[in-house]
Design an enzyme around this catalytic site. Structure first.
Site, PDB file in Angstrom:
ATOM      1  N   HIS A  39       0.843  -1.198   0.000  1.00 55.35           N
ATOM      2  CA  HIS A  39       0.000   0.000   0.000  1.00 55.35           C
ATOM      3  C   HIS A  39       0.871   1.236   0.000  1.00 55.35           C
ATOM      4  O   HIS A  39       0.968   1.943   0.996  1.00 55.35           O
ATOM      5  CB  HIS A  39      -0.914   0.003   1.220  1.00 55.35           C
ATOM      6  CG  HIS A  39      -1.978  -1.021   1.128  1.00 55.35           C
ATOM      7  ND1 HIS A  39      -2.975  -0.951   0.201  1.00 55.35           N
ATOM      8  CD2 HIS A  39      -2.179  -2.167   1.798  1.00 55.35           C
ATOM      9  CE1 HIS A  39      -3.763  -2.003   0.328  1.00 55.35           C
ATOM     10  NE2 HIS A  39      -3.292  -2.763   1.282  1.00 55.35           N
ATOM     11  N   HIS A  74       0.355 -11.150   0.959  1.00 55.16           N
ATOM     12  CA  HIS A  74      -0.930 -11.577   1.559  1.00 55.16           C
ATOM     13  C   HIS A  74      -1.382 -12.946   1.072  1.00 55.16           C
ATOM     14  O   HIS A  74      -2.194 -13.591   1.710  1.00 55.16           O
ATOM     15  CB  HIS A  74      -2.060 -10.631   1.132  1.00 55.16           C
ATOM     16  CG  HIS A  74      -1.981  -9.277   1.706  1.00 55.16           C
ATOM     17  ND1 HIS A  74      -1.573  -9.042   2.987  1.00 55.16           N
ATOM     18  CD2 HIS A  74      -2.294  -8.063   1.187  1.00 55.16           C
ATOM     19  CE1 HIS A  74      -1.632  -7.745   3.209  1.00 55.16           C
ATOM     20  NE2 HIS A  74      -2.056  -7.133   2.139  1.00 55.16           N
ATOM     21  N   GLU A 126      -5.732 -11.062   3.053  1.00 58.99           N
ATOM     22  CA  GLU A 126      -5.062 -12.270   3.577  1.00 58.99           C
ATOM     23  C   GLU A 126      -6.109 -13.302   4.017  1.00 58.99           C
ATOM     24  O   GLU A 126      -5.975 -14.500   3.728  1.00 58.99           O
ATOM     25  CB  GLU A 126      -4.169 -11.906   4.770  1.00 58.99           C
ATOM     26  CG  GLU A 126      -3.477 -13.135   5.365  1.00 58.99           C
ATOM     27  CD  GLU A 126      -2.858 -12.864   6.731  1.00 58.99           C
ATOM     28  OE1 GLU A 126      -2.219 -11.819   6.903  1.00 58.99           O
ATOM     29  OE2 GLU A 126      -3.023 -13.719   7.619  1.00 58.99           O
ATOM     30  N   CYS A 192       1.772 -13.337  13.470  1.00 58.13           N
ATOM     31  CA  CYS A 192       3.177 -13.030  13.189  1.00 58.13           C
ATOM     32  C   CYS A 192       3.592 -11.890  14.107  1.00 58.13           C
ATOM     33  O   CYS A 192       2.825 -10.943  14.319  1.00 58.13           O
ATOM     34  CB  CYS A 192       3.298 -12.607  11.734  1.00 58.13           C
ATOM     35  SG  CYS A 192       4.789 -11.722  11.382  1.00 58.13           S
ATOM     36  N   SER A 220      -1.848   5.173   6.337  1.00 59.19           N
ATOM     37  CA  SER A 220      -1.389   3.877   6.833  1.00 59.19           C
ATOM     38  C   SER A 220      -1.784   3.727   8.303  1.00 59.19           C
ATOM     39  O   SER A 220      -1.297   4.452   9.171  1.00 59.19           O
ATOM     40  CB  SER A 220       0.139   3.798   6.672  1.00 59.19           C
ATOM     41  OG  SER A 220       0.680   2.879   7.575  1.00 59.19           O
ATOM     42  N   SER A 221      -2.670   2.775   8.591  1.00 60.85           N
ATOM     43  CA  SER A 221      -3.156   2.663   9.971  1.00 60.85           C
ATOM     44  C   SER A 221      -2.065   2.168  10.898  1.00 60.85           C
ATOM     45  O   SER A 221      -2.013   2.546  12.069  1.00 60.85           O
ATOM     46  CB  SER A 221      -4.387   1.769  10.047  1.00 60.85           C
ATOM     47  OG  SER A 221      -4.106   0.523   9.496  1.00 60.85           O
TER      48      SER A 221
HETATM   49 FE1  F3S Z   1       4.661 -12.122   6.742  1.00 50.59          FE
HETATM   50 FE2  F3S Z   1       4.391 -11.237   9.157  1.00 50.59          FE
HETATM   51 FE3  F3S Z   1       4.966  -9.605   7.259  1.00 50.59          FE
HETATM   52  S1  F3S Z   1       3.124 -12.718   8.156  1.00 50.59           S
HETATM   53  S2  F3S Z   1       4.032 -10.448   5.458  1.00 50.59           S
HETATM   54  S3  F3S Z   1       6.259 -11.264   7.988  1.00 50.59           S
HETATM   55  S4  F3S Z   1       3.615  -9.182   8.939  1.00 50.59           S
END
Ligand code: F3S
Length: 279
Positions: A39, A74, A126, A192, A220-221
């Protein structure tokens, strides 16, 4: 003046990997990304200048002669993936490995008859992608209310996964509500830590800095969130998009300046700010 750049500023591992994979295609012909790679309009425009366009839908993919298409971090659903192959596209799959792992879990578990529950926002790309790897319809939950109302007759076993960027505390709360319903549950925490690590480091840096710079897009939030965290700890926190927005005079008296950046801020913008604050 001491200038400290946060180690976690900017792209996470998965986005950096996708950007690198796109970068390797520069100079080749008929290269596209499936949706904007991140983005950030400048980055998308820059890639366009370098010959990498954007295809937004399967319909668009069917309307142009097939070439190479890059799947962003994603990920996408299985049907779209298969359809692109059928249309003759060569796929470069830059789906983040952490997201890919969720695809594998839901495909396997749903294949064994387990009901999949995804904790996340059903409109996020995602999550849409994850849903598309389930062999039976999944349920997506992001609020207490939805968790309370979750009621699947004839289902004994559940597998709960999470959108990678979901808030851990909220994930735990929702899992707890569902657990009380008495199903046989496997919980796979697929959150993550990249976002949380970036926020934790930003807070620690803001606590010791005299001034803090947060770099990222206006809309960008996650950058907005970083700004709020830093502002709580350090009154002199500035939200900028590029070096142009920075009034260097504000930093002349600062002993220590901290810099962090949102998840879609390119490294060259971060480096430019980092270099110029010192001057
Ligand atoms: Fe992957 Fe975590 Fe970034 S899932 S795309 S490393 S925020």
């Amino acid at each position: 003046m001491e200038v400290i750049l946060a180690k976690t500023a900017g792209f996470c591992f998965g986005v950096k990997r996708a950007m690198d994979m796109a970068g390797e295609q520069v100079g080749k012909e008929h290269i596209y990304t499936f949706g904007p790679i991140i983005h950030n309009e400048e980055v998308v425009e820059d890639l366009k200048q370098k010959g990498i366009g954007v295809i937004h839908s399967l319909k668009e993919a069917a309307d142009v002669p097939p070439g190479t298409i890059i799947i962003r971090s994603h990920g996408i659903d299985k049907k779209t993936y298969t359809k692109l192959l059928e249309l003759g596209w060569n796929i470069i799959d830059a789906t983040c490995p952490f997201v890919k792992k969720i695809h594998r879990i839901v495909e396997e578990e749903s294949g064994q008859g387990t009901q999949i529950v995804i904790i996340g926002n059903e409109h996020h790309p995602e999550v849409e992608g994850i849903m598309g790897w389930c062999k039976t319809p999944p349920v997506v939950i992001d609020t207490d209310e939805k968790a309370f109302h979750f009621d699947k007759k004839n289902v004994k076993k559940l597998c709960i996964v999470s959108q990678t960027t979901f808030n851990y505390k909220k994930f735990q709360d929702l899992v707890e509500i569902i657990t009380k319903k008495g199903y046989d549950i496997v919980v796979r925490n697929t959150i993550c830590n990249a976002t949380e690590d970036r926020q934790t480091e930003a807070r620690a840096l803001a606590q010791k800095a005299d001034a803090m710079i947060v770099i990222g897009g206006k809309n960008s939030s996650n950058t907005q969130k970083l700004f709020e965290i830093c502002k709580e700890e350090c009154e002199n926190t500035y939200y900028i998009q590029t070096l142009r927005d920075l009034d260097l005079n504000k930093f002349s008296c600062a002993g220590c300046v901290g810099i962090t950046a949102g998840a879609s801020t390119p490294n060259n913008i971060i480096q430019e700010v980092h270099t110029n604050v010192r001057i």
